[in-house]
Motif scaffolding. Structure first.
Motif, PDB file in Angstrom:
ATOM      1  N   HIS A  16      88.439 -14.331  -0.221  1.00  0.00           N
ATOM      2  CA  HIS A  16      88.976 -12.974  -0.123  1.00  0.00           C
ATOM      3  C   HIS A  16      89.200 -12.371  -1.505  1.00  0.00           C
ATOM      4  O   HIS A  16      88.994 -11.158  -1.713  1.00  0.00           O
ATOM      5  CB  HIS A  16      90.286 -13.023   0.668  1.00  0.00           C
ATOM      6  CG  HIS A  16      90.852 -11.691   1.027  1.00  0.00           C
ATOM      7  ND1 HIS A  16      91.623 -10.939   0.155  1.00  0.00           N
ATOM      8  CD2 HIS A  16      90.770 -10.965   2.175  1.00  0.00           C
ATOM      9  CE1 HIS A  16      91.986  -9.821   0.748  1.00  0.00           C
ATOM     10  NE2 HIS A  16      91.489  -9.802   1.968  1.00  0.00           N
ATOM     11  N   ALA A  17      89.609 -13.192  -2.455  1.00  0.00           N
ATOM     12  CA  ALA A  17      89.935 -12.696  -3.794  1.00  0.00           C
ATOM     13  C   ALA A  17      88.698 -12.331  -4.602  1.00  0.00           C
ATOM     14  O   ALA A  17      88.795 -11.565  -5.581  1.00  0.00           O
ATOM     15  CB  ALA A  17      90.745 -13.754  -4.551  1.00  0.00           C
ATOM     16  N   GLU A  18      87.548 -12.857  -4.227  1.00  0.00           N
ATOM     17  CA  GLU A  18      86.314 -12.580  -4.955  1.00  0.00           C
ATOM     18  C   GLU A  18      85.229 -12.126  -3.970  1.00  0.00           C
ATOM     19  O   GLU A  18      84.256 -12.826  -3.731  1.00  0.00           O
ATOM     20  CB  GLU A  18      85.840 -13.817  -5.709  1.00  0.00           C
ATOM     21  CG  GLU A  18      86.766 -14.247  -6.832  1.00  0.00           C
ATOM     22  CD  GLU A  18      86.166 -15.361  -7.665  1.00  0.00           C
ATOM     23  OE1 GLU A  18      85.710 -15.071  -8.789  1.00  0.00           O
ATOM     24  OE2 GLU A  18      86.128 -16.505  -7.184  1.00  0.00           O
ATOM     25  N   PRO A  19      85.377 -10.929  -3.401  1.00  0.00           N
ATOM     26  CA  PRO A  19      84.407 -10.469  -2.395  1.00  0.00           C
ATOM     27  C   PRO A  19      83.037 -10.209  -3.013  1.00  0.00           C
ATOM     28  O   PRO A  19      82.930  -9.689  -4.126  1.00  0.00           O
ATOM     29  CB  PRO A  19      85.037  -9.177  -1.877  1.00  0.00           C
ATOM     30  CG  PRO A  19      85.911  -8.699  -2.998  1.00  0.00           C
ATOM     31  CD  PRO A  19      86.441  -9.940  -3.650  1.00  0.00           C
ATOM     32  N   GLU A  20      82.012 -10.595  -2.263  1.00  0.00           N
ATOM     33  CA  GLU A  20      80.631 -10.400  -2.712  1.00  0.00           C
ATOM     34  C   GLU A  20      79.822  -9.812  -1.560  1.00  0.00           C
ATOM     35  O   GLU A  20      79.961 -10.237  -0.417  1.00  0.00           O
ATOM     36  CB  GLU A  20      80.021 -11.729  -3.153  1.00  0.00           C
ATOM     37  CG  GLU A  20      80.754 -12.377  -4.319  1.00  0.00           C
ATOM     38  CD  GLU A  20      80.285 -13.806  -4.578  1.00  0.00           C
ATOM     39  OE1 GLU A  20      79.737 -14.045  -5.663  1.00  0.00           O
ATOM     40  OE2 GLU A  20      80.451 -14.649  -3.680  1.00  0.00           O
ATOM     41  N   ILE A  21      78.958  -8.847  -1.868  1.00  0.00           N
ATOM     42  CA  ILE A  21      78.218  -8.161  -0.818  1.00  0.00           C
ATOM     43  C   ILE A  21      76.935  -8.921  -0.465  1.00  0.00           C
ATOM     44  O   ILE A  21      76.611  -9.942  -1.068  1.00  0.00           O
ATOM     45  CB  ILE A  21      77.908  -6.707  -1.213  1.00  0.00           C
ATOM     46  CG1 ILE A  21      77.039  -6.665  -2.484  1.00  0.00           C
ATOM     47  CG2 ILE A  21      79.197  -5.930  -1.421  1.00  0.00           C
ATOM     48  CD1 ILE A  21      76.557  -5.258  -2.840  1.00  0.00           C
ATOM     49  N   ALA A  22      76.206  -8.381   0.499  1.00  0.00           N
ATOM     50  CA  ALA A  22      75.054  -9.038   1.098  1.00  0.00           C
ATOM     51  C   ALA A  22      74.052  -9.572   0.075  1.00  0.00           C
ATOM     52  O   ALA A  22      73.653  -8.853  -0.850  1.00  0.00           O
ATOM     53  CB  ALA A  22      74.339  -8.057   2.032  1.00  0.00           C
ATOM     54  N   PHE A  23      73.669 -10.828   0.279  1.00  0.00           N
ATOM     55  CA  PHE A  23      72.684 -11.548  -0.525  1.00  0.00           C
ATOM     56  C   PHE A  23      73.137 -11.796  -1.957  1.00  0.00           C
ATOM     57  O   PHE A  23      72.354 -12.294  -2.770  1.00  0.00           O
ATOM     58  CB  PHE A  23      71.331 -10.817  -0.527  1.00  0.00           C
ATOM     59  CG  PHE A  23      70.670 -10.726   0.817  1.00  0.00           C
ATOM     60  CD1 PHE A  23      70.395 -11.866   1.547  1.00  0.00           C
ATOM     61  CD2 PHE A  23      70.331  -9.496   1.353  1.00  0.00           C
ATOM     62  CE1 PHE A  23      69.780 -11.786   2.794  1.00  0.00           C
ATOM     63  CE2 PHE A  23      69.721  -9.404   2.599  1.00  0.00           C
ATOM     64  CZ  PHE A  23      69.445 -10.553   3.316  1.00  0.00           C
ATOM     65  N   ALA A  24      74.386 -11.455  -2.279  1.00  0.00           N
ATOM     66  CA  ALA A  24      74.918 -11.707  -3.622  1.00  0.00           C
ATOM     67  C   ALA A  24      76.132 -12.621  -3.551  1.00  0.00           C
ATOM     68  O   ALA A  24      76.927 -12.668  -4.493  1.00  0.00           O
ATOM     69  CB  ALA A  24      75.279 -10.394  -4.303  1.00  0.00           C
ATOM     70  N   GLU A  25      76.276 -13.387  -2.472  1.00  0.00           N
ATOM     71  CA  GLU A  25      77.491 -14.188  -2.233  1.00  0.00           C
ATOM     72  C   GLU A  25      77.409 -15.536  -2.942  1.00  0.00           C
ATOM     73  O   GLU A  25      77.607 -16.597  -2.345  1.00  0.00           O
ATOM     74  CB  GLU A  25      77.688 -14.414  -0.726  1.00  0.00           C
ATOM     75  CG  GLU A  25      77.496 -13.183   0.159  1.00  0.00           C
ATOM     76  CD  GLU A  25      76.079 -13.099   0.724  1.00  0.00           C
ATOM     77  OE1 GLU A  25      75.144 -13.552   0.025  1.00  0.00           O
ATOM     78  OE2 GLU A  25      75.907 -12.618   1.848  1.00  0.00           O
ATOM     79  N   GLU A  70      80.061 -16.833   8.056  1.00  0.00           N
ATOM     80  CA  GLU A  70      79.733 -15.587   7.363  1.00  0.00           C
ATOM     81  C   GLU A  70      80.677 -15.444   6.174  1.00  0.00           C
ATOM     82  O   GLU A  70      81.844 -15.850   6.258  1.00  0.00           O
ATOM     83  CB  GLU A  70      79.890 -14.381   8.297  1.00  0.00           C
ATOM     84  CG  GLU A  70      78.948 -14.388   9.483  1.00  0.00           C
ATOM     85  CD  GLU A  70      79.200 -13.248  10.463  1.00  0.00           C
ATOM     86  OE1 GLU A  70      78.491 -13.200  11.478  1.00  0.00           O
ATOM     87  OE2 GLU A  70      80.107 -12.427  10.219  1.00  0.00           O
ATOM     88  N   TYR A  71      80.207 -14.821   5.088  1.00  0.00           N
ATOM     89  CA  TYR A  71      81.049 -14.731   3.894  1.00  0.00           C
ATOM     90  C   TYR A  71      80.696 -13.538   3.019  1.00  0.00           C
ATOM     91  O   TYR A  71      81.158 -13.436   1.886  1.00  0.00           O
ATOM     92  CB  TYR A  71      80.972 -16.030   3.074  1.00  0.00           C
ATOM     93  CG  TYR A  71      79.610 -16.696   3.085  1.00  0.00           C
ATOM     94  CD1 TYR A  71      78.653 -16.434   2.119  1.00  0.00           C
ATOM     95  CD2 TYR A  71      79.280 -17.586   4.113  1.00  0.00           C
ATOM     96  CE1 TYR A  71      77.407 -17.031   2.146  1.00  0.00           C
ATOM     97  CE2 TYR A  71      78.035 -18.194   4.160  1.00  0.00           C
ATOM     98  CZ  TYR A  71      77.102 -17.912   3.182  1.00  0.00           C
ATOM     99  OH  TYR A  71      75.854 -18.499   3.235  1.00  0.00           O
ATOM    100  N   ASP A  72      79.880 -12.611   3.536  1.00  0.00           N
ATOM    101  CA  ASP A  72      79.626 -11.397   2.765  1.00  0.00           C
ATOM    102  C   ASP A  72      80.749 -10.393   3.006  1.00  0.00           C
ATOM    103  O   ASP A  72      81.386 -10.381   4.059  1.00  0.00           O
ATOM    104  CB  ASP A  72      78.269 -10.791   3.116  1.00  0.00           C
ATOM    105  CG  ASP A  72      78.129 -10.394   4.575  1.00  0.00           C
ATOM    106  OD1 ASP A  72      78.569 -11.172   5.444  1.00  0.00           O
ATOM    107  OD2 ASP A  72      77.578  -9.316   4.861  1.00  0.00           O
ATOM    108  N   ALA A  73      80.978  -9.556   2.024  1.00  0.00           N
ATOM    109  CA  ALA A  73      82.027  -8.535   2.091  1.00  0.00           C
ATOM    110  C   ALA A  73      81.377  -7.158   2.132  1.00  0.00           C
ATOM    111  O   ALA A  73      80.151  -7.017   2.088  1.00  0.00           O
ATOM    112  CB  ALA A  73      82.955  -8.652   0.886  1.00  0.00           C
ATOM    113  N   LEU A  74      82.224  -6.149   2.212  1.00  0.00           N
ATOM    114  CA  LEU A  74      81.771  -4.763   2.266  1.00  0.00           C
ATOM    115  C   LEU A  74      81.913  -4.089   0.898  1.00  0.00           C
ATOM    116  O   LEU A  74      82.825  -4.431   0.135  1.00  0.00           O
ATOM    117  CB  LEU A  74      82.597  -3.987   3.289  1.00  0.00           C
ATOM    118  CG  LEU A  74      82.357  -4.364   4.752  1.00  0.00           C
ATOM    119  CD1 LEU A  74      83.585  -4.054   5.590  1.00  0.00           C
ATOM    120  CD2 LEU A  74      81.140  -3.621   5.285  1.00  0.00           C
ATOM    121  N   PRO A  75      81.048  -3.142   0.574  1.00  0.00           N
ATOM    122  CA  PRO A  75      81.247  -2.392  -0.681  1.00  0.00           C
ATOM    123  C   PRO A  75      82.591  -1.665  -0.665  1.00  0.00           C
ATOM    124  O   PRO A  75      83.011  -1.127   0.365  1.00  0.00           O
ATOM    125  CB  PRO A  75      80.081  -1.384  -0.672  1.00  0.00           C
ATOM    126  CG  PRO A  75      79.073  -1.955   0.270  1.00  0.00           C
ATOM    127  CD  PRO A  75      79.852  -2.695   1.314  1.00  0.00           C
TER     128      PRO A  75
END
Length: 378
Positions: A16-25, A70-75
């Protein structure tokens, strides 16, 4: 599950502290795979040609249970869909099942699936054969309410790109072809179309590029659209009508246009009825009260690439409730709630319920045979 509570909570909070978006996780995938390796899982990284996807295996039983992380975040809003909870719960269920894998005759696979918010990681992994041999696939998603087999919408994720001709907006506008106007015409068409959408159909989008400067007639513009429907057939119909609106923008302004698929099409969820009931029994035993089947089918739905998985093999995608006040998924307030005490409980309860569901399937002779026969037929 309490044995792993501190580790799972720390992992959820770290994601949660280091969110990363799609394909950049990259950091997220590294944290998850390191934890799995420390628990004795055989980890393959970069599966299906996706650098942030992974497949972690424990045991050698004939019945293969897949747990999707799942572990991608939102912009901009980070983990406002709670994928940190999803990932930690998947690992928790995997750790619990690994302890009884030999006794149950199962193989446990924690499958790291990137790019759920956009990009369709699970669809790409399905197509690449990552789910081959998996008898049942499961995951649990945080939500304001508790559900077991709520529906989702099929979705098409497209970019509409217009090409016109630059010119001076004051001195020679008549020599230009305005690609921004093309988007405006398309948006008007979409807006008028909304009156005639079928039940369950939705269209929403943004302008991702509208031009370079006010004194230049825009020659290149782009809009991003999500088209949704209750099922793939309905999605096909709304997509055809939306494409006509996109084409109208080009025709009216003298521009050309292209419609590009950003993600593979997501199918609607098709939860396995037996697994869903087993999960309902398990989560109810933990003191949670999921909506009834009649109630959950009436809820407004989003979309998920887990729908494609459940249409290829038996699977479930229940939601686990967290205390989030009036917030809903994809709001900053929901992101904040995904590391509160209720979210930490959701990690453990979700993991426990998934593990008990897998155990129920593995120990029921009829269901075990059904799942194994399903693998043999695919």
């Amino acid at each position: 599950m309490s044995t792993h509570a501190a580790e799972l909570h720390a992992l959820s909070h770290s994601l949660h502290a280091e969110p990363e978006i799609a394909f950049a996780e990259r950091r997220s995938a590294a944290k998850l795979t390191e934890s799995l390796s420390q628990h004795g899982f055989d980890v393959r990284r970069g599966v299906a040609g996706l650098p942030t996807a992974f497949d972690a295996t424990f045991g050698s039983g004939e019945l293969v249970i897949g747990l999707c992380a799942e572990y991608d975040a939102l912009p901009e809003v980070g983990h406002a869909c709670g994928h940190n909870v999803i990932a930690a719960a998947a690992l928790g269920a995997g750790f619990a099942l690994a302890e009884v894998a030999d006794e149950l005759g199962i193989t446990v696979r924690v499958i790291g699936t990137p790019a759920e918010e956009t990009g369709g990681g699970k669809v790409l992994m399905l197509d690449a054969g990552v789910f081959d041999g998996v008898a049942a696939a499961m995951m649990v998603h945080p939500n304001p309410v508790e559900t077991v087999a709520s529906p989702s919408l099929a979705i098409a994720d497209v970019a509409v790109r217009y090409t016109g001709k630059e010119s001076h907006a004051a001195a020679a506008p008549h020599l230009g072809r305005n690609a921004a106007d093309a988007i405006t015409v398309a948006q008007v068409g979409i807006g008028l179309l909304r009156q005639h959408l079928e039940p369950g159909q939705m269209v929403h989008g943004i302008v991702s590029h509208g031009g370079a400067a006010p004194n230049i007639v825009p020659a290149h513009t782009e809009a991003l659209y999500y088209l949704r429907a209750r099922d793939l057939e309905s999605l096909r119909r709304i997509t055809a009508r939306a494409r006509d609106c996109f084409a109208a923008g080009a025709l009216a302004t003298g521009c050309t246009h292209d419609v590009v698929e950003i993600s593979p099409t997501y199918a609607e969820l098709a939860p396995d009825a037996w697994l869903a009931q087993a999960y309902r029994t398990a989560v109810t035993a933990l003191g949670r009260t999921p909506l009834s089947r009649a109630e959950e089918v009436l809820r407004q739905a989003g979309s998920t690439d887990m729908g494609n998985v459940t249409r290829a093999l038996p699977g479930i995608h229940p939601t686990v409730a967290i205390d989030c006040g009036d917030a809903v998924n994809h709001q900053p307030e929901f992101a904040a709630a995904c590391v509160n005490a209720s979210a930490d409980r959701a990690v453990l309860d979700g993991a426990t319920a998934l593990a008990h569901t897998a155990i129920a399937a593995a120990t029921d002779a009829d269901q075990r045979d059904r799942l194994l026969e399903g693998v043999a037929r695919r």
